[in-house]
Design an enzyme around this catalytic site. Structure first.
Site, PDB file in Angstrom:
ATOM      1  N   GLN A 125       0.845  -1.199   0.000  1.00  0.00           N
ATOM      2  CA  GLN A 125       0.000   0.000   0.000  1.00  0.00           C
ATOM      3  C   GLN A 125       0.878   1.246   0.000  1.00  0.00           C
ATOM      4  O   GLN A 125       1.673   1.431   0.925  1.00  0.00           O
ATOM      5  CB  GLN A 125      -0.887  -0.003   1.251  1.00  0.00           C
ATOM      6  CG  GLN A 125      -1.814   1.200   1.350  1.00  0.00           C
ATOM      7  CD  GLN A 125      -2.575   1.222   2.669  1.00  0.00           C
ATOM      8  OE1 GLN A 125      -2.017   0.914   3.713  1.00  0.00           O
ATOM      9  NE2 GLN A 125      -3.833   1.579   2.617  1.00  0.00           N
ATOM     10  N   SER A 160       4.581  -1.245   4.054  1.00  0.00           N
ATOM     11  CA  SER A 160       4.860  -2.604   4.516  1.00  0.00           C
ATOM     12  C   SER A 160       5.025  -3.525   3.307  1.00  0.00           C
ATOM     13  O   SER A 160       4.244  -3.439   2.354  1.00  0.00           O
ATOM     14  CB  SER A 160       3.712  -3.137   5.374  1.00  0.00           C
ATOM     15  OG  SER A 160       3.381  -2.235   6.391  1.00  0.00           O
ATOM     16  N   GLU A 243      -9.791  -1.895   5.239  1.00  0.00           N
ATOM     17  CA  GLU A 243      -8.624  -2.034   6.128  1.00  0.00           C
ATOM     18  C   GLU A 243      -9.059  -1.917   7.586  1.00  0.00           C
ATOM     19  O   GLU A 243      -8.566  -2.624   8.454  1.00  0.00           O
ATOM     20  CB  GLU A 243      -7.581  -0.956   5.776  1.00  0.00           C
ATOM     21  CG  GLU A 243      -6.252  -1.184   6.476  1.00  0.00           C
ATOM     22  CD  GLU A 243      -5.174  -0.178   6.058  1.00  0.00           C
ATOM     23  OE1 GLU A 243      -5.477   0.722   5.247  1.00  0.00           O
ATOM     24  OE2 GLU A 243      -4.046  -0.307   6.554  1.00  0.00           O
ATOM     25  N   SER A 372      -4.443   6.171  13.112  1.00  0.00           N
ATOM     26  CA  SER A 372      -4.191   6.154  14.563  1.00  0.00           C
ATOM     27  C   SER A 372      -5.503   6.178  15.356  1.00  0.00           C
ATOM     28  O   SER A 372      -6.568   6.492  14.820  1.00  0.00           O
ATOM     29  CB  SER A 372      -3.339   7.362  14.947  1.00  0.00           C
ATOM     30  OG  SER A 372      -4.112   8.536  14.823  1.00  0.00           O
ATOM     31  N   GLU A 374      -6.439   8.302  17.537  1.00  0.00           N
ATOM     32  CA  GLU A 374      -7.032   9.655  17.555  1.00  0.00           C
ATOM     33  C   GLU A 374      -7.890   9.871  16.298  1.00  0.00           C
ATOM     34  O   GLU A 374      -8.983  10.442  16.369  1.00  0.00           O
ATOM     35  CB  GLU A 374      -5.933  10.732  17.624  1.00  0.00           C
ATOM     36  CG  GLU A 374      -5.183  10.803  18.947  1.00  0.00           C
ATOM     37  CD  GLU A 374      -4.172   9.681  19.139  1.00  0.00           C
ATOM     38  OE1 GLU A 374      -3.796   9.012  18.141  1.00  0.00           O
ATOM     39  OE2 GLU A 374      -3.754   9.457  20.293  1.00  0.00           O
TER      40      GLU A 374
HETATM   41  C1  LIG Z   1       2.674  -1.323  11.367  1.00  0.00           C
HETATM   42  C2  LIG Z   1       2.357  -0.213  10.399  1.00  0.00           C
HETATM   43  C3  LIG Z   1       2.167  -0.535   9.072  1.00  0.00           C
HETATM   44  C4  LIG Z   1       1.896   0.485   8.154  1.00  0.00           C
HETATM   45  N1  LIG Z   1       1.808   0.144   6.840  1.00  0.00           N
HETATM   46  C5  LIG Z   1       1.548   1.102   5.937  1.00  0.00           C
HETATM   47  C6  LIG Z   1       1.497   0.765   4.558  1.00  0.00           C
HETATM   48  O1  LIG Z   1       1.713  -0.388   4.161  1.00  0.00           O
HETATM   49  N2  LIG Z   1       1.239   1.741   3.670  1.00  0.00           N
HETATM   50  C7  LIG Z   1       0.985   3.045   4.054  1.00  0.00           C
HETATM   51  O2  LIG Z   1       0.697   3.858   3.206  1.00  0.00           O
HETATM   52  N3  LIG Z   1       1.081   3.402   5.360  1.00  0.00           N
HETATM   53  C8  LIG Z   1       1.368   2.460   6.305  1.00  0.00           C
HETATM   54  N4  LIG Z   1       1.479   2.803   7.632  1.00  0.00           N
HETATM   55  C9  LIG Z   1       1.410   4.213   7.997  1.00  0.00           C
HETATM   56  C10 LIG Z   1       0.175   4.599   8.783  1.00  0.00           C
HETATM   57  O3  LIG Z   1      -0.970   4.631   7.980  1.00  0.00           O
HETATM   58  C11 LIG Z   1       0.482   5.989   9.385  1.00  0.00           C
HETATM   59  O4  LIG Z   1       1.581   5.826  10.260  1.00  0.00           O
HETATM   60  C12 LIG Z   1      -0.699   6.541  10.141  1.00  0.00           C
HETATM   61  O5  LIG Z   1      -1.751   6.872   9.269  1.00  0.00           O
HETATM   62  C13 LIG Z   1      -0.306   7.813  10.963  1.00  0.00           C
HETATM   63  O6  LIG Z   1       0.344   8.724  10.158  1.00  0.00           O
HETATM   64  P1  LIG Z   1       1.763   9.359  10.581  1.00  0.00           P
HETATM   65  O7  LIG Z   1       2.664   8.225  10.962  1.00  0.00           O
HETATM   66  O8  LIG Z   1       2.192  10.258   9.482  1.00  0.00           O
HETATM   67  O9  LIG Z   1       1.474  10.187  11.909  1.00  0.00           O
HETATM   68  P2  LIG Z   1       0.901  11.671  11.988  1.00  0.00           P
HETATM   69  O10 LIG Z   1      -0.244  11.795  11.050  1.00  0.00           O
HETATM   70  O11 LIG Z   1       2.035  12.613  11.833  1.00  0.00           O
HETATM   71  O12 LIG Z   1       0.346  11.711  13.469  1.00  0.00           O
HETATM   72  C14 LIG Z   1       1.189  11.955  14.597  1.00  0.00           C
HETATM   73  C15 LIG Z   1       0.313  11.987  15.833  1.00  0.00           C
HETATM   74  O13 LIG Z   1      -0.636  13.083  15.750  1.00  0.00           O
HETATM   75  C16 LIG Z   1      -1.963  12.589  15.909  1.00  0.00           C
HETATM   76  N5  LIG Z   1      -2.874  13.330  15.041  1.00  0.00           N
HETATM   77  C17 LIG Z   1      -2.650  13.665  13.741  1.00  0.00           C
HETATM   78  N6  LIG Z   1      -3.711  14.319  13.234  1.00  0.00           N
HETATM   79  C18 LIG Z   1      -4.629  14.404  14.231  1.00  0.00           C
HETATM   80  C19 LIG Z   1      -5.946  14.957  14.326  1.00  0.00           C
HETATM   81  N7  LIG Z   1      -6.524  15.543  13.273  1.00  0.00           N
HETATM   82  N8  LIG Z   1      -6.602  14.843  15.507  1.00  0.00           N
HETATM   83  C20 LIG Z   1      -6.019  14.226  16.583  1.00  0.00           C
HETATM   84  N9  LIG Z   1      -4.774  13.692  16.538  1.00  0.00           N
HETATM   85  C21 LIG Z   1      -4.095  13.768  15.399  1.00  0.00           C
HETATM   86  C22 LIG Z   1      -1.900  11.123  15.486  1.00  0.00           C
HETATM   87  O14 LIG Z   1      -2.938  10.385  16.090  1.00  0.00           O
HETATM   88  C23 LIG Z   1      -0.524  10.721  16.009  1.00  0.00           C
HETATM   89  O15 LIG Z   1      -0.610  10.384  17.371  1.00  0.00           O
HETATM   90  C24 LIG Z   1       1.764   1.834   8.580  1.00  0.00           C
HETATM   91  C25 LIG Z   1       1.963   2.149   9.924  1.00  0.00           C
HETATM   92  C26 LIG Z   1       2.263   1.145  10.833  1.00  0.00           C
HETATM   93  C27 LIG Z   1       2.501   1.508  12.265  1.00  0.00           C
END
Ligand SMILES: Cc1cc2nc3c(=O)[nH]c(=O)nc-3n(C[C@H](O)[C@H](O)[C@H](O)COP(=O)(O)OP(=O)(O)OC[C@H]3O[C@@H](n4cnc5c(N)ncnc54)[C@H](O)[C@@H]3O)c2cc1C
Length: 389
Positions: A125, A160, A243, A372, A374
């Site tokens: 993805q 992933s 998902e 997440s 949140e």
């Molecule tokens: C095991 C694993 C597998 C994954 N596999 C894939 C994959 O195959 N392909 C892919 O595309 N992605 C993948 N991801 C990524 C995943 O979708 C993102 O990590 C996730 O959507 C959060 O985005 P970010 O890491 O950019 O955090 P951010 O968006 O930067 O968030 C940081 C923090 O701020 C909080 N936050 C952000 N916006 C808000 C809001 N509006 N209100 C309240 N809180 C907020 C979040 O909850 C979090 O605690 C994977 C992640 C993990 C952990």
């Protein structure tokens, strides 16, 4: 809704249980790389050959054409049999495939769905970017029309299985002038295309399943657009609903078994006062609570399946299950570490030893992956409860 199975469903359950008992691979699953890929695909292929692949997928696409309840029974029995995680086949089976069934053209379905079920290809993805995770609509990876192709340039992260995948569900920006939820396009991207570079990212659980993917003028045929150009947000919402709504059903069932294993462990291991851990009031209270919580999760999952049966596609209420599962999963793994005490520090190599410490470290990911906690709370507030933003 009916919480008991019909006689036909009980007979199906019996068949599934017997087949899994005789066929689940007992050798250790390699933790990463080409060996992991080969293991996961071979096990998927075996399920396909025996007629168990794609229980609820339509027959015309190689599935079994059975009901969502039978799919649920399959997941329950799969977890009960301690079958290997679906691993590298996860994206293809659990959200790329279902998205293609719901949104792709007949030609796209014919090219990809059977390959997924037969265990011949791995999908990954490509949604998240360094500045577009929770705020997915901020995707900046660009795609520009050039003749019969889109030319993609940009970067994805947290992909992933990106290092072992042939295909990717890729979300790109095709109209930078449009409001950010418009102007996106969902593509089927061939990971073997020139201009793609895949770089591994090591996690704190010391696994290499994560990658970042760089696209340097990668040509993707326009025939690989799923839905319409600039309508990718809509298609991506289908992907996320699968998902969040149904993809983790096996993991939820597995969690119930983990709690039972912990209860067994508490009867044989020593607790804080030198007595059996189960005699410690606080530990036994937490074990009882988690047992009740996994029962509640199971009931929520059944309710979700029953709702999906009526509507055809999981809705935003999948976020309720995703949120509850992810947080409970972490509590269970924390409880395991508290129960095991210093033995939980035992740490050889997580790629070889899938023990409690590995599960504990990996559990941190469940409240982030697939959106997440949140973000799930925001969706529940906004789209399920109808609260003001
Ligand atoms: C095991 C694993 C597998 C994954 N596999 C894939 C994959 O195959 N392909 C892919 O595309 N992605 C993948 N991801 C990524 C995943 O979708 C993102 O990590 C996730 O959507 C959060 O985005 P970010 O890491 O950019 O955090 P951010 O968006 O930067 O968030 C940081 C923090 O701020 C909080 N936050 C952000 N916006 C808000 C809001 N509006 N209100 C309240 N809180 C907020 C979040 O909850 C979090 O605690 C994977 C992640 C993990 C952990």
């Amino acid at each position: 809704m009916e919480l008991t199975f019909t006689p036909e469903e009980v007979a199906f359950q019996e068949q599934v249980r017997t087949w899994l008992a005789e066929n689940v691979p007992r050798e250790r699953r390699p933790g990463e790389g080409p060996q992991m890929r080969a293991f996961d695909l071979a096990w998927q292929h075996e399920q396909w050959q025996a007629g168990w692949a794609g229980i609820a997928w339509p027959k015309e696409y190689g599935g079994q054409g059975l009901s969502l309840v039978q799919q649920l029974i399959w997941h329950e029995e799969y977890a009960r049999a301690q079958a290997p995680p679906v691993g590298a086949c996860f994206v293809g089976l659990n959200h790329a495939g279902p998205t293609l069934i719901a949104r792709a053209t007949d030609a796209q379905k014919a090219s990809h769905l059977q390959e997924i079920l037969r265990g011949e290809v791995v999908w990954c993805q490509g949604f998240s970017e360094p500045d577009a995770g929770s705020d997915l609509a901020s995707v900046r990876t660009r795609a520009v029309v050039d003749g019969s192709d889109l030319v993609v340039t940009g970067q994805k992260v947290w992909t992933s299985y990106g290092d072992v995948a042939e295909w990717q569900e890729l979300l790109v920006r095709t109209d930078p002038a449009a409001p950010k939820h418009r102007g996106l396009t969902w593509l089927i991207c061939d990971m073997r295309s020139p201009g793609i570079e895949v770089r591994p990212i090591k996690t704190m659980a010391r696994l290499n399943e994560f990658t970042e993917v760089i696209y340097d003028e990668v040509h993707v045929p326009l025939t690989n657009v799923v839905g319409e150009v600039n309508d990718g947000w809509n298609v991506a919402m289908s992907t996320l609903s699968f998902e969040r709504g149904t993809a983790f059903t096996s993991a939820q069932v597995e969690l119930a078994q983990t709690v039972e294993r912990l209860i067994d462990l508490a009867t044989t291991s020593t607790g804080p006062a030198g007595r059996a851990a189960i005699q410690d009031d606080e530990l036994s209270r937490r074990l009882a609570m988690t047992r009740a919580e996994v029962a509640a999760l199971r009931a929520m999952t059944y309710l979700g399946v029953s709702r999906n049966k009526r509507t055809g596609t999981p809705g935003p209420d999948g976020s309720l299950i995703k949120l509850y599962f992810a947080e409970l999963h972490q509590r269970v793994n924390r409880l395991a570490m508290d129960l095991i005490g210093e033995d939980g520090l035992y740490f050889r190599s997580l790629t070889e030893d899938d023990g409690w410490s590995g599960r504990f470290l990996r559990s941190f990911a469940t409240t982030i992956a697939g959106g997440s906690s949140e973000i799930q709370r925001n969706i529940i507030g906004d789209r399920v409860l109808g609260l003001p933003r």
